[in-house]
Design a protein around this motif. Structure first.
Motif, short mmCIF file in Angstrom:
data_model
loop_
_atom_site.label_atom_id
_atom_site.label_comp_id
_atom_site.label_asym_id
_atom_site.label_seq_id
_atom_site.Cartn_x
_atom_site.Cartn_y
_atom_site.Cartn_z
N UNK A 1 30.42 45.09 44.40
CA UNK A 1 31.42 44.25 45.07
C UNK A 1 32.32 43.48 44.13
N UNK A 2 32.20 43.73 42.82
CA UNK A 2 32.94 42.95 41.82
C UNK A 2 33.63 43.86 40.83
N UNK A 3 34.70 43.35 40.24
CA UNK A 3 35.37 44.04 39.14
C UNK A 3 35.75 45.47 39.49
N UNK B 1 33.21 32.81 43.93
CA UNK B 1 34.27 33.78 43.65
C UNK B 1 35.43 33.29 42.81
N UNK B 2 36.08 32.25 43.18
CA UNK B 2 37.29 31.88 42.47
C UNK B 2 37.02 31.00 41.26
N UNK B 3 35.75 30.72 40.97
CA UNK B 3 35.44 29.85 39.86
C UNK B 3 35.46 30.52 38.50
N UNK B 4 35.15 31.83 38.34
CA UNK B 4 35.04 32.38 37.00
C UNK B 4 36.25 32.13 36.11
N UNK B 5 37.46 32.21 36.62
CA UNK B 5 38.59 32.01 35.72
C UNK B 5 38.79 30.54 35.41
N UNK B 6 38.40 29.67 36.32
CA UNK B 6 38.43 28.25 36.02
C UNK B 6 37.57 27.99 34.79
N UNK B 7 36.46 28.74 34.66
CA UNK B 7 35.60 28.62 33.48
C UNK B 7 36.30 29.14 32.25
N UNK B 8 36.91 30.30 32.36
CA UNK B 8 37.47 30.95 31.18
C UNK B 8 38.69 30.21 30.66
N UNK B 9 39.43 29.59 31.53
CA UNK B 9 40.59 28.83 31.10
C UNK B 9 40.17 27.60 30.32
N UNK C 1 40.50 39.23 50.31
CA UNK C 1 39.72 38.40 51.23
C UNK C 1 38.39 39.04 51.61
N UNK C 2 38.38 40.34 51.84
CA UNK C 2 37.12 40.99 52.22
C UNK C 2 36.12 40.99 51.06
N UNK C 3 36.61 41.26 49.85
CA UNK C 3 35.72 41.19 48.69
C UNK C 3 35.09 39.81 48.58
N UNK C 4 35.92 38.78 48.80
CA UNK C 4 35.43 37.41 48.68
C UNK C 4 34.36 37.10 49.72
N UNK C 5 34.58 37.53 50.95
CA UNK C 5 33.59 37.30 52.00
C UNK C 5 32.26 37.92 51.62
N UNK C 6 32.29 39.17 51.18
CA UNK C 6 31.05 39.85 50.79
C UNK C 6 30.38 39.16 49.61
N UNK C 7 31.17 38.75 48.63
CA UNK C 7 30.62 38.13 47.43
C UNK C 7 29.90 36.82 47.76
N UNK C 8 30.55 36.00 48.57
CA UNK C 8 29.95 34.72 48.92
C UNK C 8 28.71 34.90 49.80
N UNK C 9 28.75 35.89 50.68
CA UNK C 9 27.66 36.07 51.64
C UNK C 9 26.47 36.84 51.05
N UNK C 10 26.62 37.44 49.88
CA UNK C 10 25.53 38.23 49.30
C UNK C 10 24.30 37.40 49.00
N UNK C 11 24.46 36.07 48.93
CA UNK C 11 23.33 35.19 48.63
C UNK C 11 22.46 34.89 49.84
N UNK C 12 22.82 35.44 51.00
CA UNK C 12 22.18 35.03 52.26
C UNK C 12 20.68 35.28 52.29
#
Length: 365
Positions: free
Chosen positions: A121-123, A3-11, A276-287
């Motif tokens: 769950x994104x954007x 979740x929090x990595x995409x902007x680390x990439x763009x920067x 926070x809820x979006x983040x939980x869902x995003x990370x857990x979608x890979x389950x």
């Protein structure tokens, strides 16, 4: 990527650091590229869990225009799929777009129709923070791919894609595409993932990020009145480390004080505006992700690229080599680690794998 990595990439394009900020800020608000946003709504969308959404909203960004062949079929559509927490608009960042979309470049927008969807769950697509919070249907990667298929087939009238490319979570989605819709794309290009169940250390740190949020009393079961900042900070810190590039960071932040200041700045910035809820869902979608048993179903020509300094997909795992041996027409390359590669974020720095893309397009003309 999570979740929090995409902007680390763009920067990385402007500050020469990997990405780490909220999905809502994962691309510049102003881009030189003529991108257009639109939305497609799927009625009565049924998820693998059995849950149903009366209306699923899928937001997507496009560049270029569709071309039709002699049969009237669209034949130049390319879809690029983002990672966990990202959006389609992250692919307007210079390190991706400026390498690929211009005249004579691999995705020249005068020749190709580029489609950049926001996953469930994104954007601007349907997500927990729209109001349902933790009552939002529990989507997984299969549901996200099905929604993409509905967008392309039902919404845009595409019967066969020229190419499907994906980074991190999108990389995993592209493998699912190859198994579930083997004839829908002429080629696949997964970037930065493994073809196995999310387990081992990969699952551990994801689960710890979720647990960090849910352990914060302010989270209140998802019905928080103020953001659970401590929980988000725990998750952001884990995600920061997972997406980091050791040699690059050592070269750029060789002093203790500079390293500490950068890490604190990035984590603090990343949690602003993060739900926070979006983040939980995003990370857990890979389950439920696990393409390993059905890899033989992937028959489309595939070029798959990982990077040697990727913490999330370690170079000493032999899954890619074993996987391509089971796929009809697949090639794998590991980008060597240097002081210039970006760890997991190498997947969005097109200069590291641009020639691989050119070769794939050429061999699937």
């Amino acid at each position: 990527m999570l979740y929090l990595l995409p902007l680390l990439l763009l920067q990385a394009a402007t500050t020469q650091t990997p990405p780490l900020t909220p999905a809502s800020k994962s691309a510049p608000s102003v881009s030189k590229w003529p991108a257009r946003d639109a939305q497609f709504k799927v009625r009565d969308f049924r998820l693998r869990s059995g849950e149903t959404m009366p209306e699923l909203r899928i937001n997507y960004t496009t560049l270029g225009s569709p071309h039709r062949n002699a049969k009237g079929e669209i034949d130049n559509a390319v879809m690029v799929l983002h990672g966990t927490g990202g959006t389609g608009r992250q692919f307007l960042a210079p390190q991706f777009a400026d390498e690929l979309y211009g005249p004579g470049q691999p995705f020249d927008i005068k020749r190709f129709w580029i489609i950049l969807p926001d996953g469930i769950g994104h954007g601007k697509s349907s997500k927990p923070s729209d109001g349902l919070h933790m009552r939002f249907p529990h989507y997984d990667y299969d549901d996200m791919v099905e929604a993409q298929y509905r967008l392309l087939n039902d919404g845009l009238g595409i019967r066969r894609m020229r190419l499907i490319m994906g980074t991190s979570m999108g990389c995993m989605h592209s493998l699912i595409w190859g198994e579930t819709h083997p004839d829908f794309s002429r080629a696949l290009m997964p970037l930065a993932c493994e073809p196995v169940e999310i387990a081992g250390l990969n699952r551990m740190w994801r689960k710890l990020a979720i647990d960090g949020i849910e352990a914060d009393p302010a989270w209140a079961g998802g019905e928080y009145r103020t953001p659970p900042t401590q929980g988000l900070r725990t998750a952001a810190s884990l995600l920061f480390v997972a997406g980091a590039a050791p040699l690059y960071f050592q070269a750029q932040y060789a002093g203790r004080e500079a390293a500490e200041a950068f890490a604190r700045e990035r984590v603090t910035a990343s949690i602003k505006g993060t739900d926070a809820n979006d983040l939980i869902y995003q990370v857990d979608a890979s389950r439920t992700y696990n393409p390993w048993p059905e890899l033989e179903a992937i028959t489309a020509p595939t070029t798959w690229v990982n990077s040697a300094d990727d913490f999330i997909n370690p170079r000493n795992l032999d899954y890619p080599q074993r996987a391509v041996a089971r796929m009809r027409d697949a090639r794998f390359r590991l980008v060597p680690e240097t002081a210039d590669t970006r760890g997991h974020g190498t997947h969005t720095s097109a200069r590291f794998w641009k020639q691989d893309l050119v070769d794939l397009l050429r061999r699937t003309e």
